[in-house]
Write a protein that holds these residues in place. Structure first.
Motif, PDB file in Angstrom:
ATOM      1  N   ARG A  55       1.227  -0.988  -0.181  1.00  0.00           N
ATOM      2  CA  ARG A  55       0.157  -0.070  -0.134  1.00  0.00           C
ATOM      3  C   ARG A  55       1.202   1.650   0.357  1.00  0.00           C
ATOM      4  O   ARG A  55       1.633   0.670   0.541  1.00  0.00           O
ATOM      5  N   LEU A  56       0.676   2.097  -0.844  1.00  0.00           N
ATOM      6  CA  LEU A  56       0.974   3.561  -0.390  1.00  0.00           C
ATOM      7  C   LEU A  56       0.716   4.311   0.233  1.00  0.00           C
ATOM      8  O   LEU A  56      -1.022   5.027   0.335  1.00  0.00           O
ATOM      9  N   PHE A  57       1.598   5.261   0.609  1.00  0.00           N
ATOM     10  CA  PHE A  57       1.613   6.166   1.697  1.00  0.00           C
ATOM     11  C   PHE A  57       2.322   6.914   2.037  1.00  0.00           C
ATOM     12  O   PHE A  57       2.911   7.248   1.265  1.00  0.00           O
ATOM     13  N   ASN A  58       1.852   8.631   2.138  1.00  0.00           N
ATOM     14  CA  ASN A  58       2.618   9.555   2.337  1.00  0.00           C
ATOM     15  C   ASN A  58       3.938   9.259   3.670  1.00  0.00           C
ATOM     16  O   ASN A  58       2.767   9.104   4.255  1.00  0.00           O
ATOM     17  N   LYS A  59       4.769   9.184   3.835  1.00  0.00           N
ATOM     18  CA  LYS A  59       5.843   9.301   4.788  1.00  0.00           C
ATOM     19  C   LYS A  59       5.323  10.249   6.055  1.00  0.00           C
ATOM     20  O   LYS A  59       5.427   9.869   7.166  1.00  0.00           O
ATOM     21  N   ASP A  60       4.726  11.500   5.864  1.00  0.00           N
ATOM     22  CA  ASP A  60       4.959  12.152   7.064  1.00  0.00           C
ATOM     23  C   ASP A  60       3.793  11.698   7.928  1.00  0.00           C
ATOM     24  O   ASP A  60       2.912  11.661   8.632  1.00  0.00           O
ATOM     25  N   ALA A  61       2.649  11.070   7.129  1.00  0.00           N
ATOM     26  CA  ALA A  61       1.059  10.663   7.641  1.00  0.00           C
ATOM     27  C   ALA A  61       1.114   9.271   8.179  1.00  0.00           C
ATOM     28  O   ALA A  61       0.707   8.991   9.209  1.00  0.00           O
ATOM     29  N   VAL A  62       2.481   8.618   8.443  1.00  0.00           N
ATOM     30  CA  VAL A  62       3.162   6.842   8.898  1.00  0.00           C
ATOM     31  C   VAL A  62       3.460   7.969  10.168  1.00  0.00           C
ATOM     32  O   VAL A  62       3.146   6.928  11.105  1.00  0.00           O
TER      33      VAL A  62
END
Length: 302
Positions: A55-62
């Motif tokens: 799954r693809l995420f924005n790093k800051d959100a994780v």
């Protein structure tokens, strides 16, 4: 209640039938996964990371999720398996030169291609818009299309040149069946890591803790009869024992006298200026008139 004023209702207005199932366009759903973060539902922006399930995420959100897991967020189920920053991998995408950005058709006077993807495959040139399958390598994080991986078979990354194995490729935005397979691999990998850590801990304990039988043999010594030993010494020493003991006492006294420190004022090789630096010098002594009637922290306070 209604039906007045000459209105003629129809059957579908009076009788409620079964609800129609709204079918979501599969390609539109896949295209949205390639443009929006799976956790925050915001536009994907670098740095972009992926979990072990693809799954693809924005790093800051994780990172925000890992710092505060108690906060209420939508789509928390997508990151429930992420324990720390080591469970995600930053991806190396290749930008699509045909992508003009979000404001590419602000005026609305030209054709807008909805299938245009943000990224492309650096080997084949396919766009990552949901129609083509893509995967990334867990070793380096480079992203390629599945077609490129099949057509150009190699054990070296096409982009950075790092070696990899066949099991290092993880499918991005795969189907439910593929996600389940990736989950099983993830659980097996984590269980193996736990067993390795437990074996290392046991090996360290066995090395640090000595064997109880050896320690007892080393520490325990045979008992010695003190009275018998003293009587033997007296018998062997005889009349000469007293002379030897007196010699030993004299030698120890001489050694102690040699090791005793001499006063600085008794050293003839030192000058008077050097001796005057110490409190034992005559210049440092005070008369009764110079002594004070109170006690201070520094005894030589005038």
């Amino acid at each position: 209640m209604g039906c007045d004023g000459g209105t003629i209702p129809k059957r579908h207005e009076l009788v409620k039938g079964p609800k129609k199932v709204v079918k979501v366009d599969r390609y539109a759903e896949l295209a949205a996964k390639w443009k929006y973060c799976a956790l925050s539902q915001e536009r994907l922006r670098r740095p972009i990371v992926s979990c072990e399930l693809g799954r693809l995420f924005n790093k800051d959100a994780v990172i925000e999720y890992l710092l505060d897991k108690t906060a209420e967020r939508p789509n928390v189920d997508t990151v429930a398996h992420i324990r720390g920053i080591k469970d995600i991998k930053e991806l190396n995408f290749v930008d699509n030169p045909a992508w003009e950005g979000e404001s590419r058709n602000a005026k609305g006077d030209k054709y807008e291609d909805m299938n245009c993807g943000l990224f492309i495959c650096p080997v084949v040139g396919l766009e990552a818009n949901g129609k083509h399958r893509f995967c990334y390598l867990q070793t380096c994080g480079c992203v390629f299309s599945e077609r490129a991986m099949k057509e150009v078979k190699t054990e070296i990354c096409h982009k950075c040149g790092d070696p990899f194995k066949a099991g290092d490729a993880v499918v991005l935005n795969g189907t439910k069946e593929e996600v389940e397979k990736l989950r099983e691999k993830m659980e097996e990998r984590r269980s193996k890591a736990k067993t390795k850590k437990s074996k290392k801990g046991k090996a360290a304990e066995t090395v640090s803790v000595p064997c109880p039988s050896e320690s007892k043999e080393d520490t325990e010594s045979p008992p010695v009869d003190v009275e018998a030993g003293s009587s033997l010494q007296n018998d062997v020493a005889g009349p000469s024992g007293s002379t030897s003991s007196s010699k030993d006492s004299k030698s120890s006294a001489a050694a102690s006298s040699s090791t005793t420190k001499r006063s600085v004022q008794q050293m003839e090789e030192k000058s008077e200026i050097f001796k005057s630096l110490f409190t034992t010098h005559s210049s440092a002594k005070r008369t009764k008139d110079q002594t004070s009637n109170w006690v201070t922290h520094t005894p030589y306070h005038f």
